[in-house]
Design a protein around this motif. Sequence first.
Motif, short mmCIF file in Angstrom:
data_model
loop_
_atom_site.label_atom_id
_atom_site.label_comp_id
_atom_site.label_asym_id
_atom_site.label_seq_id
_atom_site.Cartn_x
_atom_site.Cartn_y
_atom_site.Cartn_z
N VAL A 6 25.86 52.02 37.29
CA VAL A 6 25.57 50.64 38.06
C VAL A 6 26.13 49.46 37.08
O VAL A 6 26.44 49.50 35.84
N LEU A 8 26.06 46.00 36.14
CA LEU A 8 25.04 44.91 36.05
C LEU A 8 25.67 43.72 35.77
O LEU A 8 26.13 43.62 34.60
N VAL A 60 18.95 41.18 41.59
CA VAL A 60 17.61 41.43 40.99
C VAL A 60 17.25 40.12 40.15
O VAL A 60 17.78 39.71 39.39
N LEU A 66 14.92 45.80 35.60
CA LEU A 66 16.08 46.55 35.36
C LEU A 66 15.80 47.55 34.28
O LEU A 66 16.03 48.64 34.18
N TRP A 82 23.23 40.81 39.21
CA TRP A 82 23.78 41.55 40.25
C TRP A 82 23.79 43.15 40.13
O TRP A 82 24.27 43.30 39.09
N TRP A 83 23.25 43.84 40.87
CA TRP A 83 23.28 45.41 40.75
C TRP A 83 24.18 45.74 41.69
O TRP A 83 24.23 45.43 42.93
N GLU A 85 25.63 49.54 42.70
CA GLU A 85 25.72 50.99 42.43
C GLU A 85 26.79 51.67 42.83
O GLU A 85 27.37 51.37 43.92
N SER A 107 32.52 44.63 35.62
CA SER A 107 31.70 44.03 34.65
C SER A 107 32.42 43.10 33.59
O SER A 107 32.04 42.27 33.29
#
Length: 130
Positions: A6, A8, A60, A66, A82-83, A85, A107
């Motif tokens: 994920v 993040l 999120v 989290l 922001w997530w 996957e 990221s």
Amino acid sequence: MSKDMVALLKTAPDEESVEAALAAAGAEVWVSDVGDGGALKISDREGGQVVALVEAPILVQVPGELERLLGPEVAHLEPPIWWVEVHASEEVENAEVPALRFAAELSLRLDGEVWFDDPAYADRAGLRSR
């Protein structure tokens, strides 16, 4: 089953950052949309096998969410986050490499970090383990 990670992110993904992350995934893959939901499919250029699925970003906003979902190693991240996957196929050898490269580049560009369910992924992708 899949090998999961994920991204993040403190900043919402935009087209430029997603394109750069896809380029970082490697020249050996190509990308296509999955329906209207914003998900992307990363496939192997040689065999056409799907190596990873990137889900649409989710914002999120709930404090503690989290940590509840991923564990104490992400407790330092404060919403909004922001997530994104990324699910690498277990059926394709080393599928986690382009998947993790995608998540890592995203990221880096969007002030975030990557959570993954197996630290060995980072070694195989040539990235520093957490």
